[in-house]
Scaffold this motif. Structure first.
Motif, mmCIF file in Angstrom:
data_model
loop_
_atom_site.group_PDB
_atom_site.id
_atom_site.type_symbol
_atom_site.label_atom_id
_atom_site.label_comp_id
_atom_site.label_asym_id
_atom_site.label_seq_id
_atom_site.Cartn_x
_atom_site.Cartn_y
_atom_site.Cartn_z
ATOM 1 N N ASP A 10 0.918 -1.124 0.074
ATOM 2 C CA ASP A 10 0.035 0.021 -0.202
ATOM 3 C C ASP A 10 0.798 1.420 0.050
ATOM 4 O OD1 ASP A 10 -2.116 1.575 0.107
ATOM 5 O OD2 ASP A 10 -2.448 1.491 2.363
ATOM 6 N N PRO A 11 1.711 1.642 -0.982
ATOM 7 C CA PRO A 11 2.373 2.744 -1.075
ATOM 8 C C PRO A 11 1.618 3.800 -1.306
ATOM 9 C CG PRO A 11 2.788 1.338 -3.132
ATOM 10 C CD PRO A 11 2.000 0.491 -2.017
ATOM 11 N N ALA A 12 2.166 5.024 -1.205
ATOM 12 C CA ALA A 12 1.467 6.197 -1.668
ATOM 13 C C ALA A 12 1.317 6.257 -3.113
ATOM 14 C CB ALA A 12 2.009 7.633 -1.123
ATOM 15 N N ALA A 13 0.125 6.689 -3.461
ATOM 16 C CA ALA A 13 -0.375 6.689 -4.973
ATOM 17 C C ALA A 13 0.178 7.744 -5.639
ATOM 18 C CB ALA A 13 -1.644 6.182 -5.405
ATOM 19 N N GLY A 14 -0.004 7.710 -7.092
ATOM 20 C CA GLY A 14 0.560 8.864 -7.965
ATOM 21 C C GLY A 14 2.041 9.189 -7.716
ATOM 22 N N PRO A 15 2.280 10.480 -8.118
ATOM 23 C CA PRO A 15 3.817 10.744 -8.202
ATOM 24 C C PRO A 15 4.537 10.325 -7.101
ATOM 25 C CG PRO A 15 2.290 12.543 -8.709
ATOM 26 C CD PRO A 15 1.523 11.542 -8.238
ATOM 27 N N SER A 16 4.088 10.028 -5.962
ATOM 28 C CA SER A 16 4.851 9.923 -4.790
ATOM 29 C C SER A 16 5.433 8.352 -4.991
ATOM 30 C CB SER A 16 4.227 9.905 -3.410
ATOM 31 O OG SER A 16 3.014 9.023 -3.375
ATOM 32 N N GLU A 17 4.822 7.601 -5.659
ATOM 33 C CA GLU A 17 5.506 6.215 -6.014
ATOM 34 C C GLU A 17 6.696 6.433 -6.719
ATOM 35 O OE1 GLU A 17 1.627 3.027 -6.042
ATOM 36 O OE2 GLU A 17 2.406 3.975 -8.143
ATOM 37 N N TRP A 18 6.700 7.155 -7.721
ATOM 38 C CA TRP A 18 7.775 7.343 -8.462
ATOM 39 C C TRP A 18 9.003 8.141 -7.714
ATOM 40 C CZ3 TRP A 18 8.624 4.804 -12.792
ATOM 41 C CH2 TRP A 18 7.490 4.268 -13.708
ATOM 42 N N ARG A 19 8.638 8.996 -6.774
ATOM 43 C CA ARG A 19 9.634 9.786 -5.993
ATOM 44 C C ARG A 19 10.370 8.560 -5.155
ATOM 45 N NH1 ARG A 19 5.763 14.090 -5.636
ATOM 46 N NH2 ARG A 19 5.184 13.390 -3.529
ATOM 47 N N ARG A 20 9.489 7.714 -4.653
ATOM 48 C CA ARG A 20 10.146 6.656 -3.811
ATOM 49 C C ARG A 20 10.662 5.475 -4.144
ATOM 50 N NH1 ARG A 20 5.570 5.025 0.083
ATOM 51 N NH2 ARG A 20 7.179 3.965 1.104
ATOM 52 N N GLY A 21 10.294 5.310 -5.674
ATOM 53 C CA GLY A 21 10.644 4.062 -6.388
ATOM 54 C C GLY A 21 11.239 4.053 -7.419
ATOM 55 N N TRP A 22 11.765 5.275 -7.966
ATOM 56 C CA TRP A 22 12.396 5.341 -9.220
ATOM 57 C C TRP A 22 13.986 4.593 -9.398
ATOM 58 C CZ3 TRP A 22 17.287 7.210 -9.764
ATOM 59 C CH2 TRP A 22 17.875 8.174 -8.700
ATOM 60 N N SER A 23 14.352 4.706 -7.939
ATOM 61 C CA SER A 23 15.682 3.951 -7.867
ATOM 62 C C SER A 23 15.643 2.534 -8.027
ATOM 63 C CB SER A 23 16.405 4.556 -6.639
ATOM 64 O OG SER A 23 15.618 4.055 -5.585
ATOM 65 N N VAL A 24 14.370 1.876 -7.556
ATOM 66 C CA VAL A 24 14.345 0.493 -7.692
ATOM 67 C C VAL A 24 14.283 0.238 -9.297
ATOM 68 C CG1 VAL A 24 12.757 -1.496 -7.233
ATOM 69 C CG2 VAL A 24 13.259 0.251 -5.376
ATOM 70 N N VAL A 25 13.234 0.799 -9.956
ATOM 71 C CA VAL A 25 13.210 0.699 -11.313
ATOM 72 C C VAL A 25 14.383 0.747 -12.347
ATOM 73 C CG1 VAL A 25 12.030 1.386 -13.397
ATOM 74 C CG2 VAL A 25 10.884 1.366 -11.278
ATOM 75 N N LEU A 26 15.261 1.992 -11.885
ATOM 76 C CA LEU A 26 16.602 2.005 -12.617
ATOM 77 C C LEU A 26 17.407 0.729 -12.554
ATOM 78 C CD1 LEU A 26 18.533 4.039 -14.042
ATOM 79 C CD2 LEU A 26 19.050 4.846 -11.964
#
Length: 408
Positions: free
Chosen positions: A3-19
């Motif tokens: 249940d992570p925060a939805a919307g842009p906050s997902e990308w702020r918190r998770g972009w490094s995992v994707v990279l």
């Protein structure tokens, strides 16, 4: 479900995992699969075998894929880091083994078996769960960007590998693959794991569900679609440069077909990822399947002009690119997340084995018929059947997780 925060906050918190996941995926065993047609002439020269014999040997070696479900269970229980490091080191050793081939197909078979064992630990089997725990609303798109690491290297590296192989031989190409697995694969995988580490725990500490039984009909529909897609697309991509040469383009121009295929994977994954976050995943997947069917038909019956072939290859590869985003998405939505790697490992087993069938089948049919028209025809039928199976899957609502017990 996370249940992570939805919307842009997902990308702020998770972009490094994707990279980090994209970097690891880009230099995994899939890179060699996509570039393998560049190595085929050298392998034929060393082993003295035909394309069909080498393809059949590779298919036998893929029995190592039987380890995939066990690797998935291991990743669920002890975490991603040990699996990533061991897999990357195993992959590097395998590429070095291939660089030392001295003749005899048995040496090549051993290498392919080791590749099949190494592949799952640097694939969506591991990083799919890392991404899924960081993303909910944008999970499809996040998985698309993560899996696009392989697509990007498939676009960028064929020219480099073609030049290296032409200048120093195929052994130098294998040596470069070994360096990439260690120098990029391990740091990228550890980075993704560390960034997701605050929320990812081994399943033995939070085991609240069970993986589906082997009689689960939903699992088998996903597995069947995955197998059909891989029979067609793996057979095609592992012969793609040779198909171009057969059409009279010459090896440098034929290498552009690999770049077109890589570009289609990027487009397929990103567009698919964005759409399944918003619409019913089964209908989107079926539409991609029909488009890929049309692409294979174009490759089989189209004109022998490079621009047309580039377009046909691009369209044919769309579902293969989407499948590497779609399957992790479906597993994370339809089954308990704490069992993600084990469930995906079972599907990965069928993915690798069907890829071996496609690789061997394409080359054997070519040897028997003297052309690639027959294998491309079989691939066309496979893609149409895959589209049909995908349409029968549950029409998942965006951001919803279906009851894991669903089996119809």
């Amino acid at each position: 479900m996370s249940d992570p925060a939805a919307g842009p906050s997902e990308w702020r918190r998770g972009w490094s995992v994707v990279l980090g996941s994209a970097g690891m995926a880009g230099v995994g065993a899939g890179l060699y699969q996509n570039l393998s047609s560049l190595f085929m002439p050298g392998l034929q020269e060393v082993t003295g075998a035909s394309r069909g014999a080498i393809g059949a040997s590779a298919a036998l070696g893929l029995l190592g894929a039987l380890a995939a479900p066990f690797i998935g269970r291991l990743a669920d229980r002890i975490g991603a880091v040990p699996v990533i490091v061991a897999s990357a080191l195993s992959l590097a050793v395998t590429h070095l083994w291939l660089s030392l081939l001295s003749g005899g197909l048995w040496q090549f078979q051993i290498a392919v078996a080791l590749l099949a064992v190494s592949a799952p630990g640097m694939s969506a089997l591991v990083y799919g769960r890392l991404v899924a725990t960081r993303f909910d609303r944008h999970r499809g798109l996040a998985l698309a960007f993560a899996t696009s690491g392989l697509s990007l290297t498939t676009v960028l590296l064929p020219g480099l590998f073609g030049w290296i192989i032409a200048t120093w031989g195929f052994r130098a190409g294998y040596e470069l693959l070994a360096v990439l697995a260690v120098a990029i694969g391990i740091p990228a995988g550890l980075y993704a794991s560390r960034q997701a580490g605050a929320i990812v725990r081994p399943a033995r500490r939070q085991r609240s569900g069970k993986p589906p039984s082997w009689t689960n009909l939903l699992f088998w529909r996903i597995a069947g679609a995955t197998m059909l897609i891989n029979i067609g697309t793996v057979g095609m991509v592992t012969s793609l440069a040779l198909i171009g040469v057969e059409r009279g383009f010459g090896l440098p121009a034929a290498g552009l077909l690999l770049s077109a295929y890589g570009a289609s994977q990027i487009a397929g994954r990103i567009v698919m990822g964005a759409l399944i976050d918003r619409f019913a995943a089964n209908r989107i997947a079926a539409a991609f399947g029909l488009a890929s069917t049309a692409g294979f038909m174009g490759m089989q019956w189209g004109v022998d002009a490079l621009p047309f072939m580039l377009a046909a290859v691009f369209v044919a590869g769309l579902l293969n690119g989407a499948e590497y985003d779609l399957v992790p998405f479906l597993v994370s939505r339809l089954f308990p997340i704490e069992n993600y790697s084990e469930v995906f490992g079972r599907l990965y087993l069928f993915s690798l084995l069907s890829g071996g069938i496609g690789l061997a089948g394409f080359n054997l049919l070519h040897d028997w018929t003297g052309a690639y028209a027959a294998p491309l025809g079989v691939a066309t039928v496979c893609m149409l059947l895959a589209a049909t199976l995908l349409y029968t899957l549950p029409p998942l609502r965006p951001h919803a997780q279906l009851n894991p017990s669903v089996s119809s």
